[in-house]
Write a protein that holds these residues in place. Structure first.
Motif, PDB file in Angstrom:
ATOM      1  N   ALA A  24       0.913  -1.161  -0.046  1.00 29.51           N
ATOM      2  CA  ALA A  24      -0.192  -0.005  -0.057  1.00 29.51           C
ATOM      3  C   ALA A  24       0.775   1.352  -0.156  1.00 29.51           C
ATOM      4  CB  ALA A  24      -0.881  -0.211   1.218  1.00 29.51           C
ATOM      5  N   PRO A  25       0.380   2.258  -0.655  1.00 32.12           N
ATOM      6  CA  PRO A  25       1.184   3.654  -0.769  1.00 32.12           C
ATOM      7  C   PRO A  25       1.239   4.138   0.702  1.00 32.12           C
ATOM      8  CG  PRO A  25      -0.984   3.883  -1.787  1.00 32.12           C
ATOM      9  CD  PRO A  25      -0.653   2.487  -1.383  1.00 32.12           C
ATOM     10  N   GLU A  26       2.271   4.887   1.050  1.00 29.87           N
ATOM     11  CA  GLU A  26       2.480   5.782   2.240  1.00 29.87           C
ATOM     12  C   GLU A  26       1.274   6.429   2.441  1.00 29.87           C
ATOM     13  OE1 GLU A  26       6.374   7.347   2.621  1.00 29.87           O
ATOM     14  OE2 GLU A  26       7.326   5.250   2.549  1.00 29.87           O
ATOM     15  N   ALA A  27       1.064   7.004   3.651  1.00 25.65           N
ATOM     16  CA  ALA A  27       0.021   7.901   3.997  1.00 25.65           C
ATOM     17  C   ALA A  27       0.517   9.261   3.526  1.00 25.65           C
ATOM     18  CB  ALA A  27      -0.232   8.066   5.604  1.00 25.65           C
ATOM     19  N   ARG A  28      -0.656  10.096   3.291  1.00 24.67           N
ATOM     20  CA  ARG A  28      -0.460  11.247   2.447  1.00 24.67           C
ATOM     21  C   ARG A  28      -1.101  12.349   3.473  1.00 24.67           C
ATOM     22  NH1 ARG A  28      -0.945  11.568  -3.624  1.00 24.67           N
ATOM     23  NH2 ARG A  28       0.451  13.595  -3.454  1.00 24.67           N
ATOM     24  N   ILE A  29      -1.256  12.451   4.739  1.00 21.04           N
ATOM     25  CA  ILE A  29      -2.241  13.225   5.738  1.00 21.04           C
ATOM     26  C   ILE A  29      -1.464  14.096   6.466  1.00 21.04           C
ATOM     27  CG2 ILE A  29      -2.276  11.710   7.506  1.00 21.04           C
ATOM     28  CD1 ILE A  29      -5.277  12.155   7.465  1.00 21.04           C
ATOM     29  N   ASP A  30      -0.136  14.363   6.250  1.00 20.35           N
ATOM     30  CA  ASP A  30       0.774  15.001   7.039  1.00 20.35           C
ATOM     31  C   ASP A  30       0.437  16.705   7.041  1.00 20.35           C
ATOM     32  OD1 ASP A  30       2.259  12.773   7.545  1.00 20.35           O
ATOM     33  OD2 ASP A  30       3.941  13.407   6.169  1.00 20.35           O
ATOM     34  N   SER A  31       0.106  17.222   5.896  1.00 21.82           N
ATOM     35  CA  SER A  31      -0.470  18.371   5.999  1.00 21.82           C
ATOM     36  C   SER A  31      -1.718  18.698   6.696  1.00 21.82           C
ATOM     37  CB  SER A  31      -0.494  19.017   4.757  1.00 21.82           C
ATOM     38  OG  SER A  31      -1.472  18.300   3.971  1.00 21.82           O
ATOM     39  N   GLU A  32      -2.863  17.584   6.587  1.00 21.28           N
ATOM     40  CA  GLU A  32      -3.995  17.865   7.348  1.00 21.28           C
ATOM     41  C   GLU A  32      -3.721  17.703   8.914  1.00 21.28           C
ATOM     42  OE1 GLU A  32      -6.470  18.907   5.703  1.00 21.28           O
ATOM     43  OE2 GLU A  32      -5.429  18.452   3.485  1.00 21.28           O
ATOM     44  N   LEU A  33      -2.745  16.746   9.443  1.00 20.94           N
ATOM     45  CA  LEU A  33      -2.437  16.739  10.751  1.00 20.94           C
ATOM     46  C   LEU A  33      -1.831  18.111  11.399  1.00 20.94           C
ATOM     47  CD1 LEU A  33      -0.497  13.635  10.856  1.00 20.94           C
ATOM     48  CD2 LEU A  33      -2.717  13.888  12.148  1.00 20.94           C
ATOM     49  N   GLU A  34      -1.034  18.987  10.626  1.00 19.61           N
ATOM     50  CA  GLU A  34      -0.613  20.056  11.013  1.00 19.61           C
ATOM     51  C   GLU A  34      -2.049  21.225  11.084  1.00 19.61           C
ATOM     52  OE1 GLU A  34       2.094  21.329   8.400  1.00 19.61           O
ATOM     53  OE2 GLU A  34       3.705  19.677   8.726  1.00 19.61           O
ATOM     54  N   PHE A  35      -3.105  21.023  10.597  1.00 17.65           N
ATOM     55  CA  PHE A  35      -4.101  21.640  10.142  1.00 17.65           C
ATOM     56  C   PHE A  35      -5.001  21.559  11.343  1.00 17.65           C
ATOM     57  CE2 PHE A  35      -8.634  22.396   8.846  1.00 17.65           C
ATOM     58  CZ  PHE A  35      -8.527  23.657   8.579  1.00 17.65           C
ATOM     59  N   ALA A  36      -4.918  20.360  12.262  1.00 17.80           N
ATOM     60  CA  ALA A  36      -5.826  20.195  13.168  1.00 17.80           C
ATOM     61  C   ALA A  36      -5.433  21.114  14.444  1.00 17.80           C
ATOM     62  CB  ALA A  36      -5.772  18.652  13.694  1.00 17.80           C
ATOM     63  N   PRO A  37      -6.362  21.447  15.183  1.00 19.07           N
ATOM     64  CA  PRO A  37      -6.321  22.335  16.501  1.00 19.07           C
ATOM     65  C   PRO A  37      -5.920  21.482  17.447  1.00 19.07           C
ATOM     66  CG  PRO A  37      -8.694  21.977  16.074  1.00 19.07           C
ATOM     67  CD  PRO A  37      -7.951  21.578  14.911  1.00 19.07           C
ATOM     68  N   SER A  38      -5.483  22.233  18.536  1.00 20.86           N
ATOM     69  CA  SER A  38      -5.154  21.344  19.778  1.00 20.86           C
ATOM     70  C   SER A  38      -6.360  21.170  20.631  1.00 20.86           C
ATOM     71  CB  SER A  38      -4.015  22.148  20.733  1.00 20.86           C
ATOM     72  OG  SER A  38      -4.628  23.424  21.307  1.00 20.86           O
ATOM     73  N   ILE A  39      -7.192  22.011  20.810  1.00 20.32           N
ATOM     74  CA  ILE A  39      -8.346  21.707  21.459  1.00 20.32           C
ATOM     75  C   ILE A  39      -9.576  21.945  20.679  1.00 20.32           C
ATOM     76  CG2 ILE A  39      -7.265  21.952  23.680  1.00 20.32           C
ATOM     77  CD1 ILE A  39      -8.595  24.933  23.727  1.00 20.32           C
ATOM     78  N   TRP A  40     -10.849  21.512  21.017  1.00 20.26           N
ATOM     79  CA  TRP A  40     -12.250  21.950  20.346  1.00 20.26           C
ATOM     80  C   TRP A  40     -12.380  23.202  20.802  1.00 20.26           C
ATOM     81  CZ3 TRP A  40     -12.994  18.650  16.533  1.00 20.26           C
ATOM     82  CH2 TRP A  40     -12.496  17.484  16.682  1.00 20.26           C
ATOM     83  N   SER A  41     -12.837  24.109  19.992  1.00 21.05           N
ATOM     84  CA  SER A  41     -13.258  25.390  20.235  1.00 21.05           C
ATOM     85  C   SER A  41     -14.686  25.458  20.947  1.00 21.05           C
ATOM     86  CB  SER A  41     -13.587  26.286  18.975  1.00 21.05           C
ATOM     87  OG  SER A  41     -14.300  25.779  18.172  1.00 21.05           O
ATOM     88  N   ALA A  42     -15.618  24.375  20.642  1.00 20.53           N
ATOM     89  CA  ALA A  42     -16.972  24.334  21.424  1.00 20.53           C
ATOM     90  C   ALA A  42     -16.846  23.550  22.618  1.00 20.53           C
ATOM     91  CB  ALA A  42     -17.886  23.723  20.489  1.00 20.53           C
TER      92      ALA A  42
END
Length: 464
Positions: A24-42
């Motif tokens: 299987a090809p390697e994961a390509r989600i690194d940029s999306e992981l950086e996009f994730a906030p540290s906590i939920w705003s709600a």
């Protein structure tokens, strides 16, 4: 054919198959992981772990049993399962161009030269042919790697379908429980209005207008009774519809026989929010979108590798004889080996066009992944916000209902003692009845929202 030749050919095939294996090809989600906030705003409270058995968190064994039945009998699950099977088959078949092709053939020829006085030449043969295009550059491995990623995406889609079905069963179960409660409340309301009508009827018949008895008041009480009967019929209709809907989701014939629970369960206190970054590694639609993005990247590389030369190895081995019975035992072996090299010099832009097309698909898949991630975050944030406001609404409605119940009781006491007017009694009773139905409705909204939150978080469930 000699055993030694067969063994040698088998070893060659095995080596070539091993050379063409793909992963299987390697994961390509690194940029999306950086996009994730540290906590939920709600949600400002500490993040609690995601519930990995959320169906059972509602504390209803009957509900778990129905979810299990739906996963087994619902036709949509069969459709999803067969799609997964086809995706897995496609992954196994992909890359076949880089594997040897082996054919076994037999031939026979008998010819008579009529009128010429010649004999009848005969020729019989059996041959084994092998063709193989070694995957030197890895193009076929990229093709199969993309198909494996497609199969992984289908597996996540199947998982998402299971979770969605479990959520539908839960919501239909809650709808039936609410309907049962609303029918009971409608029956109680009818009894209340009938009791009030009876009191007003007695007062009217005694001609106690000075104490509040009048024809208009009697007609109002009769109107309330008639309205309550219509409301009870509507509630019973809703219950029957809820019964049939639940049976249909589960995979049964919609006969309207499922009774459900007499009342809604309590909303579990714990809100399993987890960490935002974990959502990207757990939620099936995000994982599926990432696998499709990874497949698109592998297909871009596959198209780029098509510009390199390809090699074709061929070989054959067999025997021939003029006697059919001697073909297998013949010592007249025939064999050949060949190699061919193909290099595209000019393809009319086909190869370059295919590369550019696949790069466009790759960019689209990246955008689809980003959109899916954003949608996932939005659904969690919305469910968390609704959790807070629905809980507040439930508290406020419960408080209002308690006050309305006290007001209704006081109005009934005053009317019975001859100190209160009937219009105040009508108003107090109506408010109590309406708020009582809202208390049940808001409870179901909270339960449904909790199900939505579990889905948004990608929580799992285990059903035996």
């Amino acid at each position: 054919m000699r055993r030694g030749q067969l063994c040698l050919l088998s070893v060659g095939i095995g080596i070539s198959l091993a050379a063409c294996s793909a992963t299987a090809p390697e994961a390509r989600i690194d940029s999306e992981l950086e996009f994730a906030p540290s906590i939920w705003s709600a949600r400002k409270e500490a993040n609690t772990p995601v519930d990995h058995d959320w169906v059972k968190s509602f504390g209803d064994a009957s509900l778990s049993k129905l979810v299990n039945e739906a996963l087994t009998k619902n036709p949509d699950m069969t459709v999803a399962a067969e799609r997964l099977v086809r995706a897995q088959i496609a992954a196994n078949v992909a890359g076949a161009g880089g594997r040897p092709e082996v054919t076994l053939g037999a031939s026979g020829n008998k010819q008579e030269l009529g009128g010429m006085g010649f004999g009848r030449p005969e020729s019989y043969g059996v041959d084994l042919n092998v063709g193989w295009e070694p995957d030197i550059w890895g193009r076929y491995r990229k093709e199969q790697s993309a198909a494996i990623a497609d199969a992984q995406a289908s597996q996540q889609q199947y998982r998402a379908a299971r979770s969605s079905l479990a959520a539908q069963v839960c919501k239909a179960w809650f709808a039936l429980a609410e309907s049962n409660q609303q029918v009971k409340l409608a029956e109680e309301a009818l009894k209340t209005y009938e009791s009030t009508q009876s009191s007003i009827q007695d007062r009217f018949e005694r001609d106690m207008q000075a104490e509040g008895g009048s024809a208009s008041q009697l007609r109002l009480s009769q109107t309330d009774v008639a309205t309550a009967k219509a409301e009870l019929s509507a509630r019973k209709s809703d219950r029957e519809m809820a019964q049939r809907q639940l049976e249909l989701i589960v995979g049964r014939y919609p006969a309207g026989k499922e009774q459900g629970k007499v009342k809604l369960p309590k909303v579990p206190k714990q809100v399993p929010a987890g960490l935002p970054s974990e959502l990207l590694l757990r939620r099936p639609d995000i994982i599926s979108a990432e696998r499709q993005y990874a497949a698109a990247g592998a297909r871009v590389r596959e198209a780029e590798l098509a510009v390199y030369p390809s090699f074709r190895l061929t070989g054959s081995s067999g025997f021939s004889s003029s006697e059919l019975g001697n073909v297998i035992n013949s010592d007249m072996g025939v064999w050949s080996l060949g190699i061919g090299v193909t290099q595209y010099l000019f393809s009319g832009g086909r190869i370059l066009g295919e590369i550019n097309s696949r790069r466009s698909v790759d960019r689209e898949a990246a955008a689809q992944l980003h959109r899916t991630v954003l949608q996932g975050f939005a659904e969690v944030e919305q469910a968390l916000a609704m959790e807070k406001w629905l809980a507040q609404r439930e508290r406020d409605i419960n408080e209002a209902f308690e006050l309305a119940a006290e007001a209704s009781q006081a109005a009934e006491d005053d009317f019975r003692d001859g100190n209160g007017d009937v219009l105040t009694l009508f108003l107090a009773q109506n408010r109590k009845i309406v708020l009582n139905t809202q208390v049940v409705s808001i409870r179901r909204l909270r339960l449904n929202n909790r199900v939505d939150l579990h889905l948004a978080l990608g929580g799992g469930f285990y059903i035996k």
